[in-house]
Design a protein around this motif. Sequence first.
Motif, short mmCIF file in Angstrom:
data_model
loop_
_atom_site.label_atom_id
_atom_site.label_comp_id
_atom_site.label_asym_id
_atom_site.label_seq_id
_atom_site.Cartn_x
_atom_site.Cartn_y
_atom_site.Cartn_z
N GLN A 288 -2.40 -0.44 -7.91
CA GLN A 288 -2.83 -0.79 -8.49
C GLN A 288 -2.78 -2.51 -9.53
O GLN A 288 -3.25 -3.35 -9.49
N LYS A 289 -1.77 -2.50 -9.05
CA LYS A 289 -1.12 -3.81 -8.99
C LYS A 289 -1.75 -5.22 -8.24
O LYS A 289 -1.80 -6.18 -8.04
N ALA A 290 -1.60 -4.00 -6.80
CA ALA A 290 -2.17 -5.05 -6.36
C ALA A 290 -4.15 -5.48 -5.90
O ALA A 290 -4.57 -6.79 -6.24
N MET A 291 -4.80 -4.45 -7.01
CA MET A 291 -5.91 -4.72 -7.46
C MET A 291 -6.29 -5.88 -8.66
O MET A 291 -6.90 -6.72 -8.56
N GLU A 292 -4.75 -5.73 -9.40
CA GLU A 292 -5.11 -6.93 -10.35
C GLU A 292 -5.09 -8.42 -9.97
O GLU A 292 -5.70 -8.97 -9.94
N GLU A 293 -3.45 -8.15 -8.67
CA GLU A 293 -3.59 -9.50 -8.10
C GLU A 293 -5.19 -10.17 -7.00
O GLU A 293 -5.50 -11.08 -7.49
N LEU A 294 -5.46 -8.64 -6.74
CA LEU A 294 -6.61 -9.70 -6.03
C LEU A 294 -7.96 -9.34 -6.94
O LEU A 294 -8.80 -10.96 -6.28
#
Length: 511
Positions: A288-294
């Motif tokens: 989920q953290k990576a999705m926010e970054e993406l």
Amino acid sequence: MYSTKIRILNSELGVLQKQILRSAAVSSTSIKVEDATVPLKSLKDIPGPPSLPIIGPLHNFLPGGMFYNVKGIELNKKMNEMYGPIVRLDSMLGMNLIVALYDAESTAQVFRGENWMPVRPGFPSLEYYRKNYKHRNEESSKPTGLITDHLEPWKEFRSAMNPVLMQPKTIRLYTNAIDQVAQDMISRMKSTRDENNMLRGQFDIEMNLWALESIAVVALGTRLNCFDPNLAEDSPARRLIHRVNDFFNYAEALDYKPSLWKYISTPTLKKAIETYEDLENLTKYFIQKAMEELKKNGGKSNDEKGVLEKLLEINEEFAYIMAADMLFAGVDTTATTMMGTLYLLAKNPDKQQKLREEVMSKSDKKPYMRACIKESMRLMPVISGNFRKTTKDYNILGYHIPKGTYVVSMHHNMSLNEENFPRATEFIPERWIVDKDDPLYHGNAHPFVYAPFGFGVRMCIGRRIAELEVESFLARIVENFKVEWFGPPPKVVQAALNYVRGPFNYVFKDL
Ligand code: HEM
């Protein structure tokens, strides 16, 4: 200082494609048992260690038994010498009966026959958690992952994953990031060497940290900072490191040792479920953290999108499952391959120097590097045997192997056989690059004797990632250190994988 012990469950596309095509081209070699021209002998007639009621062949492995204290490759060698190319190991304390094949052509028969939708028995406790515990109120056909699924659900999931994980272009996007992990690990090694140029930390744990840091870059789209000694105990990254460790210990205890968990909910099962759940939640947290970054850095072209982005585009749930499987299957495997390769290069300084020269030449092509890794996986593979649960009946060497039998192909034994590879026990990377007319030429061996990444459509999906990781780290190691080894060889213990258990007498001298 890490007190954790991470225990988790590794050339080219051309070769892979050839294997898949070869197996697809050959029609199933299973046989209708009633069509056999001579009557087939039964499963019970297959030679193997004698059995007793309930405990099966267990007594052979206890004090006084003929296989007491004979382990790993020696045990397999002895069984092969005593019983021949096909060996039956009866069920022990509720575990499954296994038919072991030491013969390449018989392996080809079963593995080609099973190549449409192969069933590989794996980790029943994880399968129980994913199918019966986590999804207990949901439809049973819902995919749970490559490690735990079989037949149609496995096929659906694998078909969705292949274009992402087996795509060389996508994996190449990680070249710099994986190399950065390798460089950081070299700095860590330099700063943690003692006065004898040996690593202060326990070597297998160090290699597992490198492998976890590397695979997290792909699976979770982030650096976990495993090498940071100040990483807080309660940080998600530290918890993930611990959980990955616990995960494997529990899977090992429940799946590879006699246990009652299939009948009653044992304390170990409860702790394992807690671990599986926590690991899943931590995986989700990172994704989920990576999705926010993406979202923040959106607008990438398809060619620039990495594994996680592509998986998320397919299905968010698939991305969670695949990431968890990558963490599960992609740490111990690469770490163990690295340990074996470093040991063999340390014992063969001339080969190490040849590899160093190739690395220092900065040439794009690295045939000797690849040959060294292949040769190391021949001599010290992470997994000695590939499993299938047969989905039909077979006639193997005149024996009727019924549908539903657990068959294991002992590729490690076959790889150490002089008939397959001349000077079989020597580390000779050259055999993978010499011409066809050279007696050492690897292609003279039957194609089924060497299968460290498994076979066909169910072959390791992380192979390209593993190769990139090992090549990058190995290049950085030989560029920075002269690797030496002293004393007896390391002990290799066969469990879910062939673990290198030490002593870890590696010496890393500055060049
Ligand atoms: C040198 C390192 C590795 C070795 C030697 C290795 C070996 C294997 C082997 C032998 C299998 C079983 C194949 C079969 O049944 O035919 C397998 C399956 C698998 N591996 Fe690896 N592996 C390695 C690294 C990795 C990595 C880095 C990942 C992470 C992406 C990974 C993910 C998987 C998965 C998900 C499966 C199950 C595939 C399926 O059933 O469809 N492996 N591996």
